[in-house]
Scaffold this active site. Structure first.
Site, PDB file in Angstrom:
ATOM      1  N   LYS A 170      73.858  32.051  63.839  1.00  0.00           N
ATOM      2  CA  LYS A 170      73.990  33.499  64.051  1.00  0.00           C
ATOM      3  C   LYS A 170      75.455  33.819  64.323  1.00  0.00           C
ATOM      4  O   LYS A 170      75.968  33.536  65.401  1.00  0.00           O
ATOM      5  CB  LYS A 170      73.162  33.984  65.240  1.00  0.00           C
ATOM      6  CG  LYS A 170      73.183  35.524  65.374  1.00  0.00           C
ATOM      7  CD  LYS A 170      72.800  36.012  66.761  1.00  0.00           C
ATOM      8  CE  LYS A 170      73.994  36.175  67.663  1.00  0.00           C
ATOM      9  NZ  LYS A 170      74.942  37.254  67.238  1.00  0.00           N
ATOM     10  N   VAL A 206      68.117  37.724  68.097  1.00  0.00           N
ATOM     11  CA  VAL A 206      68.304  36.496  67.327  1.00  0.00           C
ATOM     12  C   VAL A 206      68.938  35.402  68.184  1.00  0.00           C
ATOM     13  O   VAL A 206      68.520  34.238  68.122  1.00  0.00           O
ATOM     14  CB  VAL A 206      69.148  36.773  66.065  1.00  0.00           C
ATOM     15  CG1 VAL A 206      69.526  35.473  65.360  1.00  0.00           C
ATOM     16  CG2 VAL A 206      68.383  37.679  65.119  1.00  0.00           C
ATOM     17  N   GLY A 207      69.936  35.761  68.996  1.00  0.00           N
ATOM     18  CA  GLY A 207      70.540  34.754  69.870  1.00  0.00           C
ATOM     19  C   GLY A 207      69.528  34.144  70.817  1.00  0.00           C
ATOM     20  O   GLY A 207      69.486  32.920  71.004  1.00  0.00           O
ATOM     21  N   GLU A 245      81.299  26.812  74.983  1.00  0.00           N
ATOM     22  CA  GLU A 245      82.731  27.069  75.154  1.00  0.00           C
ATOM     23  C   GLU A 245      82.839  28.523  75.561  1.00  0.00           C
ATOM     24  O   GLU A 245      82.589  29.427  74.764  1.00  0.00           O
ATOM     25  CB  GLU A 245      83.478  26.770  73.846  1.00  0.00           C
ATOM     26  CG  GLU A 245      84.982  26.692  74.026  1.00  0.00           C
ATOM     27  CD  GLU A 245      85.679  27.970  73.622  1.00  0.00           C
ATOM     28  OE1 GLU A 245      86.004  28.767  74.538  1.00  0.00           O
ATOM     29  OE2 GLU A 245      85.888  28.184  72.421  1.00  0.00           O
ATOM     30  N   CYS A 279      90.212  32.858  73.973  1.00  0.00           N
ATOM     31  CA  CYS A 279      89.686  32.368  75.243  1.00  0.00           C
ATOM     32  C   CYS A 279      90.688  31.507  76.000  1.00  0.00           C
ATOM     33  O   CYS A 279      90.645  31.431  77.223  1.00  0.00           O
ATOM     34  CB  CYS A 279      88.395  31.590  75.004  1.00  0.00           C
ATOM     35  SG  CYS A 279      88.555  30.319  73.738  1.00  0.00           S
TER      36      CYS A 279
END
Length: 477
Positions: A170, A206-207, A245, A279
């Protein structure tokens, strides 16, 4: 206008099972530039079944076959890298130089680095009379972000297929175009049906379906720490492996012996290059009070090179969405309210850029590490500068965070830099603004995640260990 309404499942482009359409917005123009389908748990289930079927055969292929396939994918990808760069710029606003360069080409770097690592990787070893085998973990669920869409997908995809796993993916619904093109590349390369499956959708639907699915053996997620917690919760009942992560608030210690010009300007470039949407960006500059005046002058001058504008020509583009723009503005205003000094930038849009989600590159001075802008991940082009009097104080400030993804050290003495680097509690330390290295492990301590990506170290995330006792009776005797 891009119309990407189908999903790639079992080697075919198929109609979703009752999905609804979602507009994709170009953050530079605020206009609709495409549509995708938002999938459902039923779509995820279909993708998982295809991946499970494919796993039976793909997991039994030889390393040579998997390497050859990865090289073919890389070859086709490079031919279409220009298209992918255009898609990345359109979907998430990266300027052309970045979208067509580091953003798009990082995928090739991950594919080729993983291939080289796999050539010497050992899946089996004897230990006395026993035998240890590393076997592919199975069906892997990928949930990837919008900020580095191809980098983060390739960093997961390469080790997964090279170790013999299959994938349900996804991508971010905010930036889905490049993943669609990636699926086309895999189809053209002849990747066997079901090894890779693409289902567009949002996180709560979906996740969550990927994270909780009982027939997915591991989930690899890149995104915010908040969302990572939800992924882990959803995955817990099925006791699947979870690789994450997550967020960062990376410290950047400028030591007294640093060459201030390249140290400050180079660090600022690392932060600003993706509109602060990385990030591992060095967002907390921890600088000696004895040299603060000079450091602020250098930073203020350097930020002038990062003028935002049209991604086709500018060095910096917009941030990805209106929601992200609003979040960044709220935190900039919070910094002002809490007493930090605006050295450059500040609230509001840059002059002449009323349309588009543009943010003024902002520098704050007189920041203390308890301020909101020093604690929370802003994920925008915002630098906070925190002063220190002693090296011990600098290290303490660096580690006084819930995050531990990356850390930076600037010094004119490599031994000094190494010593300070050893004191920072983070997974990826950069000395003197060095180049990214895809061959060494990448990942975080604390609330920045668990597990590692990049190179041979990523393989372990996709492998199970099996011990076979009595395998070598003669050696045991």
């Amino acid at each position: 206008m891009r119309n990407y309404m189908k999903f790639y499942i079992g080697g075919e482009w198929i109609e979703p099972k009752g999905a609804k359409a979602l507009d994709v917005i170009n953050p530079a123009t605020e206009k609709v530039v495409g549509k995708i389908s938002l999938g459902s748990a039923a779509d995820v289930d279909a993708a998982v079944k295809a991946a499970r079927t494919a796993f039976d055969s793909w997991s039994q292929t030889s390393v040579d076959v998997r390497i050859a396939m990865t090289l073919k994918i890389a070859e086709i990808y490079q031919k279409r890298a220009g298209e992918i760069g255009e898609a990345i710029s359109e979907e998430m606003g990266a300027p052309a130089w970045l979208a067509g360069g580091p953003q798009a080409m990082s995928a090739v770097g991950h594919l080729m680095t993983a291939v080289e690592a796999m050539k010497n990787f050992k899946f089996e070893e004897d230990k006395g009379g026993s035998h240890i085998v590393k076997e592919p973990i199975g069906v892997c669920g990928f949930i990837t972000p919008w900020n580095w869409p191809m980098n983060q997908l390739a960093a997961k995809f390469a080790p997964a297929i090279l170790t013999g796993c299959t994938i349900v993916h996804k991508p971010s619904e905010i930036a889905p175009f490049s993943a669609y093109l990636f699926a086309e590349i895999l189809d053209e390369a002849g990747l066997p049906a079901g090894v890779y499956n693409l289902v567009n959708g949002d996180g709560p639907t979906v996740g969550a379906a990927i994270s909780s699915h009982s027939d997915i053996d591991m989930v690899s997620f890149t995104g915010s720490t908040r969302a990572g917690v939800e992924v882990a919760k959803a995955a817990a009942p099925s006791v699947k492996r979870v690789h994450q992560e997550l967020g960062g608030k990376s410290p950047n210690i400028i030591l007294e012996d640093a060459d201030l010009g390249p140290a400050v300007a180079g660090s600022l470039a690392t932060l600003m290059m993706n509109s602060g949407q990385s990030c591992l960006a060095p967002t907390r500059m921890i600088a000696p009070n004895s040299k603060m005046k000079e450091i602020l002058e250098i930073a203020k001058k350097a930020v002038e090179d990062w003028t935002p504008g049209d991604p086709a020509t500018a060095k910096m583009g917009p941030v990805v969405s209106e929601a992200q723009w609003n979040k960044i503005q709220g935190l900039i205003e919070k910094g002002v309210a809490e007493g930090a000094t605006v050295v450059a930038g500040g609230p509001g849009k840059p002059e002449g850029l009323e349309t588009g989600y543009y943010v003024k590159p902002t520098i704050f001075a007189d920041v203390t590490n308890d301020m909101t802008i020093a604690r929370e991940e802003i994920f925008g082009p915002v630098l906070v500068i925190i002063g220190y009097d002693t090296e011990e104080e600098a290290i303490k400030i660096a580690n006084d965070t819930e995050y531990g993804l990356a850390g930076y050290v600037q010094s004119g003495d490599i031994d000094h830099a190494r010593h300070v680097a050893s004191k920072i509690r983070a997974g990826y330390i950069n000395i003197n603004n060095s180049q990214m290295d895809f061959s060494v492990p990448f990942g975080g301590y604390k609330r920045s995640g668990n597990g590692r990506e990049f190179g041979e170290h990523a393989f372990e995330e996709f492998l199970e260990l099996k011990s076979v006792l009595g395998y070598n009776p003669a050696a045991a005797a």
